[in-house]
Design a protein around this motif. Structure first.
Motif, PDB file in Angstrom:
ATOM      1  N   VAL A 295      42.330  36.086  43.806  1.00  0.00           N
ATOM      2  CA  VAL A 295      42.357  37.130  42.785  1.00  0.00           C
ATOM      3  C   VAL A 295      43.337  38.196  43.267  1.00  0.00           C
ATOM      4  CG1 VAL A 295      40.958  38.653  41.355  1.00  0.00           C
ATOM      5  CG2 VAL A 295      39.914  36.623  42.394  1.00  0.00           C
ATOM      6  N   PRO A 296      44.635  38.075  42.943  1.00  0.00           N
ATOM      7  CA  PRO A 296      45.639  38.922  43.599  1.00  0.00           C
ATOM      8  C   PRO A 296      45.709  40.351  43.090  1.00  0.00           C
ATOM      9  CG  PRO A 296      46.697  37.422  42.055  1.00  0.00           C
ATOM     10  CD  PRO A 296      45.250  37.045  42.082  1.00  0.00           C
ATOM     11  N   ASP A 297      45.382  40.586  41.813  1.00  0.00           N
ATOM     12  CA  ASP A 297      45.695  41.889  41.220  1.00  0.00           C
ATOM     13  C   ASP A 297      44.519  42.602  40.563  1.00  0.00           C
ATOM     14  OD1 ASP A 297      48.531  41.557  41.741  1.00  0.00           O
ATOM     15  OD2 ASP A 297      48.498  40.082  40.129  1.00  0.00           O
ATOM     16  N   ALA A 298      43.437  41.908  40.300  1.00  0.00           N
ATOM     17  CA  ALA A 298      42.360  42.481  39.483  1.00  0.00           C
ATOM     18  C   ALA A 298      41.729  43.688  40.167  1.00  0.00           C
ATOM     19  CB  ALA A 298      41.306  41.426  39.191  1.00  0.00           C
ATOM     20  N   ARG A 299      41.500  44.722  39.372  1.00  0.00           N
ATOM     21  CA  ARG A 299      40.757  45.886  39.857  1.00  0.00           C
ATOM     22  C   ARG A 299      39.258  45.646  39.744  1.00  0.00           C
ATOM     23  NH1 ARG A 299      43.826  50.631  39.478  1.00  0.00           N
ATOM     24  NH2 ARG A 299      42.014  51.663  40.384  1.00  0.00           N
ATOM     25  N   ARG A 300      38.872  44.666  38.885  1.00  0.00           N
ATOM     26  CA  ARG A 300      37.467  44.320  38.764  1.00  0.00           C
ATOM     27  C   ARG A 300      37.347  42.808  38.598  1.00  0.00           C
ATOM     28  NH1 ARG A 300      32.583  46.419  37.947  1.00  0.00           N
ATOM     29  NH2 ARG A 300      31.032  45.128  36.891  1.00  0.00           N
ATOM     30  N   VAL A 301      36.400  42.216  39.356  1.00  0.00           N
ATOM     31  CA  VAL A 301      36.143  40.784  39.229  1.00  0.00           C
ATOM     32  C   VAL A 301      34.636  40.573  39.366  1.00  0.00           C
ATOM     33  CG1 VAL A 301      36.603  40.425  41.708  1.00  0.00           C
ATOM     34  CG2 VAL A 301      36.672  38.495  40.143  1.00  0.00           C
ATOM     35  N   ASP A 302      34.088  39.737  38.445  1.00  0.00           N
ATOM     36  CA  ASP A 302      32.653  39.483  38.421  1.00  0.00           C
ATOM     37  C   ASP A 302      32.403  37.987  38.560  1.00  0.00           C
ATOM     38  OD1 ASP A 302      31.936  42.219  37.878  1.00  0.00           O
ATOM     39  OD2 ASP A 302      32.604  41.893  35.820  1.00  0.00           O
ATOM     40  N   PHE A 303      31.482  37.619  39.444  1.00  0.00           N
ATOM     41  CA  PHE A 303      31.039  36.239  39.598  1.00  0.00           C
ATOM     42  C   PHE A 303      29.585  36.185  39.152  1.00  0.00           C
ATOM     43  CE2 PHE A 303      34.612  36.627  42.442  1.00  0.00           C
ATOM     44  CZ  PHE A 303      35.298  35.432  42.255  1.00  0.00           C
ATOM     45  N   LEU A 304      29.377  35.590  37.962  1.00  0.00           N
ATOM     46  CA  LEU A 304      28.070  35.612  37.299  1.00  0.00           C
ATOM     47  C   LEU A 304      27.609  34.197  37.036  1.00  0.00           C
ATOM     48  CD1 LEU A 304      29.111  38.210  34.540  1.00  0.00           C
ATOM     49  CD2 LEU A 304      28.369  38.708  36.885  1.00  0.00           C
ATOM     50  N   GLY A 305      26.340  34.059  36.660  1.00  0.00           N
ATOM     51  CA  GLY A 305      25.814  32.781  36.224  1.00  0.00           C
ATOM     52  C   GLY A 305      24.630  32.326  37.044  1.00  0.00           C
ATOM     53  N   THR A 306      24.375  31.010  36.969  1.00  0.00           N
ATOM     54  CA  THR A 306      23.185  30.443  37.617  1.00  0.00           C
ATOM     55  C   THR A 306      23.532  29.322  38.578  1.00  0.00           C
ATOM     56  OG1 THR A 306      22.903  28.908  35.754  1.00  0.00           O
ATOM     57  CG2 THR A 306      21.719  31.025  35.660  1.00  0.00           C
ATOM     58  N   GLY A 307      24.845  29.083  38.843  1.00  0.00           N
ATOM     59  CA  GLY A 307      25.252  27.981  39.705  1.00  0.00           C
ATOM     60  C   GLY A 307      25.294  28.366  41.174  1.00  0.00           C
ATOM     61  N   GLN A 308      25.481  27.323  41.991  1.00  0.00           N
ATOM     62  CA  GLN A 308      25.812  27.523  43.393  1.00  0.00           C
ATOM     63  C   GLN A 308      27.346  27.429  43.477  1.00  0.00           C
ATOM     64  OE1 GLN A 308      24.200  28.221  46.230  1.00  0.00           O
ATOM     65  NE2 GLN A 308      22.173  28.416  45.294  1.00  0.00           N
ATOM     66  N   PHE A 309      27.994  28.576  43.431  1.00  0.00           N
ATOM     67  CA  PHE A 309      29.453  28.606  43.318  1.00  0.00           C
ATOM     68  C   PHE A 309      30.087  28.062  44.591  1.00  0.00           C
ATOM     69  CE2 PHE A 309      33.642  30.705  43.078  1.00  0.00           C
ATOM     70  CZ  PHE A 309      34.006  30.328  41.791  1.00  0.00           C
ATOM     71  N   GLN A 310      31.156  27.279  44.419  1.00  0.00           N
ATOM     72  CA  GLN A 310      31.766  26.580  45.546  1.00  0.00           C
ATOM     73  C   GLN A 310      33.187  27.092  45.814  1.00  0.00           C
ATOM     74  OE1 GLN A 310      29.885  24.194  47.289  1.00  0.00           O
ATOM     75  NE2 GLN A 310      28.273  24.943  45.915  1.00  0.00           N
ATOM     76  N   GLY A 311      33.520  27.175  47.086  1.00  0.00           N
ATOM     77  CA  GLY A 311      34.854  27.576  47.499  1.00  0.00           C
ATOM     78  C   GLY A 311      34.889  28.999  48.011  1.00  0.00           C
ATOM     79  N   SER A 312      35.982  29.324  48.703  1.00  0.00           N
ATOM     80  CA  SER A 312      36.171  30.667  49.240  1.00  0.00           C
ATOM     81  C   SER A 312      36.878  31.540  48.217  1.00  0.00           C
ATOM     82  CB  SER A 312      36.979  30.601  50.539  1.00  0.00           C
ATOM     83  OG  SER A 312      36.245  29.951  51.562  1.00  0.00           O
ATOM     84  N   VAL A 313      36.696  32.857  48.365  1.00  0.00           N
ATOM     85  CA  VAL A 313      37.247  33.835  47.426  1.00  0.00           C
ATOM     86  C   VAL A 313      38.072  34.849  48.207  1.00  0.00           C
ATOM     87  CG1 VAL A 313      36.689  35.663  45.779  1.00  0.00           C
ATOM     88  CG2 VAL A 313      35.332  33.549  45.805  1.00  0.00           C
ATOM     89  N   LEU A 314      39.259  35.155  47.685  1.00  0.00           N
ATOM     90  CA  LEU A 314      40.105  36.227  48.237  1.00  0.00           C
ATOM     91  C   LEU A 314      40.422  37.201  47.108  1.00  0.00           C
ATOM     92  CD1 LEU A 314      43.258  35.770  50.482  1.00  0.00           C
ATOM     93  CD2 LEU A 314      43.115  37.529  48.754  1.00  0.00           C
ATOM     94  N   VAL A 315      40.009  38.457  47.277  1.00  0.00           N
ATOM     95  CA  VAL A 315      40.317  39.517  46.313  1.00  0.00           C
ATOM     96  C   VAL A 315      41.261  40.485  47.027  1.00  0.00           C
ATOM     97  CG1 VAL A 315      39.408  41.297  44.797  1.00  0.00           C
ATOM     98  CG2 VAL A 315      38.053  39.243  45.253  1.00  0.00           C
ATOM     99  N   GLY A 316      42.486  40.644  46.501  1.00  0.00           N
ATOM    100  CA  GLY A 316      43.519  41.321  47.265  1.00  0.00           C
ATOM    101  C   GLY A 316      43.644  42.817  47.085  1.00  0.00           C
ATOM    102  N   ASP A 317      43.246  43.371  45.952  1.00  0.00           N
ATOM    103  CA  ASP A 317      43.505  44.781  45.668  1.00  0.00           C
ATOM    104  C   ASP A 317      42.530  45.663  46.456  1.00  0.00           C
ATOM    105  OD1 ASP A 317      43.775  47.369  44.588  1.00  0.00           O
ATOM    106  OD2 ASP A 317      44.332  46.578  42.632  1.00  0.00           O
ATOM    107  N   PRO A 318      43.039  46.565  47.321  1.00  0.00           N
ATOM    108  CA  PRO A 318      42.133  47.427  48.097  1.00  0.00           C
ATOM    109  C   PRO A 318      41.313  48.385  47.247  1.00  0.00           C
ATOM    110  CG  PRO A 318      44.330  47.365  49.081  1.00  0.00           C
ATOM    111  CD  PRO A 318      44.441  46.729  47.730  1.00  0.00           C
ATOM    112  N   THR A 319      41.705  48.608  45.989  1.00  0.00           N
ATOM    113  CA  THR A 319      40.948  49.505  45.113  1.00  0.00           C
ATOM    114  C   THR A 319      39.971  48.748  44.225  1.00  0.00           C
ATOM    115  OG1 THR A 319      42.583  49.443  43.318  1.00  0.00           O
ATOM    116  CG2 THR A 319      42.924  51.064  45.061  1.00  0.00           C
ATOM    117  N   SER A 320      39.854  47.452  44.427  1.00  0.00           N
ATOM    118  CA  SER A 320      39.069  46.613  43.516  1.00  0.00           C
ATOM    119  C   SER A 320      37.566  46.758  43.755  1.00  0.00           C
ATOM    120  CB  SER A 320      39.465  45.142  43.677  1.00  0.00           C
ATOM    121  OG  SER A 320      39.144  44.685  44.981  1.00  0.00           O
ATOM    122  N   GLU A 321      36.824  46.384  42.690  1.00  0.00           N
ATOM    123  CA  GLU A 321      35.360  46.299  42.754  1.00  0.00           C
ATOM    124  C   GLU A 321      34.969  44.877  42.364  1.00  0.00           C
ATOM    125  OE1 GLU A 321      33.033  48.391  43.630  1.00  0.00           O
ATOM    126  OE2 GLU A 321      34.177  50.256  43.869  1.00  0.00           O
TER     127      GLU A 321
END
Length: 597
Positions: A295-321
């Motif tokens: 997730v290179p640019d998003a200021r906001r990113v949400d991971f929602l639902g009922t699954g067992q989410f797979q894989g690693s996550v990289l959120v790049g923006d230092p101001t992000s939530e």
């Protein structure tokens, strides 16, 4: 303990750094082994791991194969970071815990509203069951640790290391340390740069996709090209179903062992899914350790639902939530910004991060090494070209945008190296990156004076000329106070009485070839047409700059034989002997003796 204090070998951060170094040294060998395991298929050129040694399991004792989610005895130990935040880490709702090592550069704040009073870090009852080593830093924070009244933070088998204050109940080792997370401060900027490079390439112009992503409403289907060892997808939409509800995530056309890079692009992104399960018979699960959601640019990113989410996550923006309400996140979670781990309204409790490595082969986003070259100054005698030892020079780099060298004031240029002293060849050199440089002479060689202009340059070192470097030559003029003299005395070889009437020329060594050359293409230089010895057998050459000199006898006293060799020397006039001068005695042999010494 501050950053500059030596740490004992058993300090967790010392062990972490040492293990990172060992792992990075093994990267090339590991890539070759992986290629062989994939049936001899070559890995992509310039393949690299995540920045800063993040991603793979760091021994500990890493399992050969990571197990599916379970509650059985430990399978191994992993001392790498599983969860990193460049900002704050907030625990809310009914979130239950984070397996593996957690590092946050902000505050770690537990203030739950449901799901019990406990949040656990390091070891979870249900997860990969590959926790950090006992006694390692389970939580490291450069801010405060805030636990709401009546709640608990459990790091029972490890250490909570914090730079700020602690309020509330913490179970486990409690270590206050100034700059606790300072060793990891650089990760924030490195994650930002890596995320953008993964999405847009090192030149920022866009990384070619190898597959397509399509949201049908009920699912998002990622279709790879079936062959590439790095499968790249660009997604400029949310992974949500109709009306923002849950949907499936499905991958097809992904070769066995390939790395999958999904770039979730845009200023905000939502993933709402029921995909991923507790058992690894699910195709989504089988991609886990080579799947990165970038997730290179998003200021906001949400991971929602009922699954067992797979894989690693990289959120790049230092101001992000980032907000996570999924029951399980299975892989590294690395954000340069802040994270809220919580539960959906009315969605139950028990949300967890589970420790799984990322072993993918990503594009190499390290900046290419800049070329370097030598910037050289050579100090020579202005008259005879001799190299001069002992001059002191300072190299400066043009950095303030003002033509010429500025060494003082509000915006001086930048010293580029330590003071250099010219060697026996008269040389000072420094290996530097391309740029504009000046040499400043601070002190002349012994016996010489500073020139009226002490700054030399500019010298332009570029990528084109870096291999051969750039150089300039400085001509130094002797200081009159260092001028010396040669005093000549002639005597009868038998009686020792003075011999008047001998005439000598003075020559200075200027062509840097041994011996005196008085003719030819490049002779030495005659410094004085000559002096004739007086009744005391004496004559002198005075006011001689430092250098090497020869005496050449051109007239022999009456009654004496010419010498076998008419040239005497060389004699070195130096700063050290300038005051006393040099005395040279020449003895003559009368003709009746048949020779002269």
């Amino acid at each position: 303990m501050n950053e500059g204090t030596a740490r004992p070998p058993d300090d967790p951060r010392t062990r972490f750094r040492a293990r990172c170094t060992t792992w990075l040294r093994r990267t090339a060998a590991g890539a070759a082994t992986a290629a062989a395991a994939l049936g001899g298929l070559a890995l992509p050129a310039q393949a690299a791991p995540l920045p800063g040694g993040l991603g793979p399991c760091l021994p500990g004792s890493c399992p050969r194969v990571y197990p599916a989610l379970n509650d059985r005895p430990f399978t191994g130990r992993d001392d790498n970071i599983n969860l990193f935040t460049g900002g704050d880490f907030r625990v809310r709702g009914g979130a239950a815990g984070a397996e593996g090592r957690v590092v946050t550069l902000g505050d770690f704040d537990v203030n739950k509203t449901s799901g019990g009073a406990l949040y656990t870090v390091g070891v979870l009852h249900f997860g990969s069951r590959v926790p950090p080593s006992d006694g390692a830093d389970f939580l490291t924070t450069d801010g405060d640790v805030l636990v709401a009244p009546g709640q608990r933070l459990d790091a029972e088998r490890g250490v909570v290391r914090h730079a700020g204050d602690v309020s509330g109940l913490v179970i486990g080792g409690d270590v206050a340390a100034t700059g606790a997370a300072r060793p990891y401060a650089g990760l924030r900027e490195r994650l930002l740069a890596a995320g953008r490079c993964y999405a847009r390439g090192a030149d920022g112009r866009g990384r070619p996709a190898t597959g397509t992503a399509r949201n049908t409403g009920t699912e998002t289907v990622f279709t790879g090209d079936g062959t590439s060892r790095l499968q790249v997808f660009h997604v400029n939409f949310d992974l949500v179903g109709r009306d923002g509800g849950q949907q499936a995530i499905r991958f097809t056309g992904i070769p066995v062992g390939a790395t999958v890079l999904v770039n979730l692009e845009g200023t905000s992104r939502v993933v709402n899914t029921f995909s991923g399960g507790a058992t690894d018979d699910n195709p989504f699960n089988r991609l886990r350790e080579r799947l990165l959601w970038n997730v290179p640019d998003a200021r906001r990113v949400d991971f929602l639902g009922t699954g067992q989410f797979q894989g690693s996550v990289l959120v790049g923006d230092p101001t992000s939530e980032a907000t996570v309400t999924l029951p399980g996140m299975n892989g590294r979670f690395l954000t340069a910004g802040s994270l809220t781990h919580t539960s959906a309204t009315g969605g139950g409790s028990g949300q967890e991060f589970h420790a799984y490595p990322f072993n993918g082969d990503l594009p190499d986003c390290a900046p290419p090494p800049r070329p370097t070259g030598e910037v050289t100054v050579v100090d020579r005698d202005a008259q005879d070209g001799r190299p001069l030892q002992g001059a002191r020079f300072q190299l400066w780099r043009e950095t303030n945008g003002v033509p010429g060298l500025q060494t003082s004031g509000d915006r001086p240029d930048t010293r580029s190296a330590d003071v250099c002293v010219s060697d026996t060849h008269g040389v000072c050199r420094s290996t530097v990156e391309p740029g504009t440089y000046y040499w400043q002479e601070l002190q002349p060689p012994p016996g010489y004076k500073l020139p009226d202009r002490t700054v030399f340059g500019p010298l332009e070192l570029t990528a084109v000329n870096a291999a051969e470097g750039v150089s300039l030559t400085v001509g130094s003029t002797p200081d009159p106070a260092s001028y010396g003299s040669i005093h000549l005395v002639t005597k009868d070889a038998r009686t020792g009485r003075p011999l008047p009437g001998a005439r000598f020329e003075l020559w200075r060594e200027t062509n840097r070839r041994p011996g005196l050359q008085i003719a030819g293409a490049a002779p030495d230089r005659r410094a004085d047409p000559g002096c004739t010895t007086d009744r005391a057998g004496r004559c002198a050459f005075r006011g001689l700059p430092p250098g090497a000199y020869y005496l050449r006898e051109t007239v022999v006293p009456d009654g004496y034989l010419p010498p076998p060799e008419r040239v005497f020397g060389p004699y070195a006039v130096t700063f050290a002997n300038a005051r006393s001068g040099i005395t040279v005695t020449v003895k003559g042999t009368p003709r009746e003796k048949g020779g002269r010494a």
